[in-house]
Design a protein around this motif. Structure first.
Motif, short mmCIF file in Angstrom:
data_model
loop_
_atom_site.label_atom_id
_atom_site.label_comp_id
_atom_site.label_asym_id
_atom_site.label_seq_id
_atom_site.Cartn_x
_atom_site.Cartn_y
_atom_site.Cartn_z
N UNK A 88 0.85 -1.20 0.00
CA UNK A 88 0.00 0.00 0.00
C UNK A 88 0.88 1.24 0.00
N UNK A 89 0.62 2.16 -0.92
CA UNK A 89 1.39 3.39 -1.00
C UNK A 89 2.61 3.29 -1.92
N UNK A 90 3.00 2.07 -2.28
CA UNK A 90 4.13 1.90 -3.21
C UNK A 90 3.72 2.34 -4.62
N UNK A 91 4.74 2.62 -5.43
CA UNK A 91 4.46 2.94 -6.84
C UNK A 91 3.89 1.69 -7.51
N UNK A 127 5.91 9.32 -10.35
CA UNK A 127 5.95 9.24 -8.88
C UNK A 127 5.82 10.62 -8.24
N UNK A 128 6.44 11.63 -8.88
CA UNK A 128 6.43 12.97 -8.29
C UNK A 128 5.02 13.51 -8.18
N UNK A 129 4.15 13.11 -9.14
CA UNK A 129 2.76 13.60 -9.12
C UNK A 129 1.78 12.58 -8.54
N UNK A 130 2.27 11.37 -8.33
CA UNK A 130 1.41 10.33 -7.75
C UNK A 130 0.24 9.98 -8.65
N UNK A 131 0.48 9.88 -9.96
CA UNK A 131 -0.60 9.54 -10.90
C UNK A 131 -0.01 9.01 -12.20
N UNK A 143 -4.35 6.63 -9.27
CA UNK A 143 -3.74 5.34 -8.99
C UNK A 143 -4.68 4.17 -9.28
N UNK A 144 -5.98 4.43 -9.09
CA UNK A 144 -6.97 3.36 -9.33
C UNK A 144 -7.54 3.39 -10.75
#
Ligand code: FES
Length: 200
Positions: A88-91, A127-131, A143-144
């Protein structure tokens, strides 16, 4: 026809051929091969044709029933050891052979198709934008797989996932997030792709 006769004085029994009413002797008539009639011949042809058709039909059924893709080949099943899943939370984790991203969302694990729902480019996880971001025309996804912005008409497509847990397999047939807590392995079915929902 053969008729036994007894010789007087000798006690020896002899056999004598007796002609049948038609003039032919019985043993010769018994050995004669009866010719196949036209009707019987047609029956044999029909029976042989039915047997061939039945064999072909059975072969086709078996061919369709067999899996078309081997395990580990796109279109087939991909089994992943649970120890290697992203936490959970990993790339998200890229699987090039299966053409999917394994992404651990707050609701569970998902397998997202690698192909952008706009014009089919391969997007990347930033990763920097989390998307996820598509380099072609700038579509962006959560992410989903949820659509954020850009020309893509719908969320990312996803694959059905099965988590093999001690309590038995748990399957997300519609590609929804699946709880992998305690799972020993996860199976992604790349033969079952579910289209992402179209956004308003
Ligand atoms: S193909 Fe991805 S935004 Fe156009």
């Amino acid at each position: 026809m053969t008729t036994p006769t007894v010789s007087r004085g000798t006690g020896v029994t002899a056999r004598k051929e007796t002609p049948t009413p038609s003039g032919a002797t019985a043993p010769a008539a018994q050995g004669a091969v009866k010719p196949v009639s036209r009707r019987e011949f047609l029956y044999y042809i029909w029976g042989a044709s039915m047997a061939v058709l039945l064999a072909q039909g059975t072969g086709l059924i078996i061919w369709f029933a067999l899996p078309r893709f081997r395990e580990g080949e796109y279109g087939g099943l991909f089994t992943i050891d649970a120890a290697t899943l992203p936490a959970a939370g990993d790339a998200p984790q890229r699987n090039p052979a299966g053409r999917f991203w394994l992404t651990n969302t707050p609701d569970g694990l998902m397998a997202l198709s690698m192909v952008c729902t706009h014009l089919g480019c391969l997007f990347a996880w930033v990763d920097a934008n989390g998307r996820f971001e598509c380099p072609c025309h700038g579509s962006k996804f959560e992410r989903n797989g949820q659509y954020i912005e850009g020309p893509a008409p719908r969320n990312l497509d996803r694959f059905a996932v099965t988590a093999n847990t001690p309590g038995g397999p748990v399957t997300s047939a519609e590609g929804e997030p699946v709880n992998v807590a305690g799972a020993t392995s996860v199976v992604v079915n790349t033969g079952r792709k579910i289209k992402g929902d179209t956004h308003a």
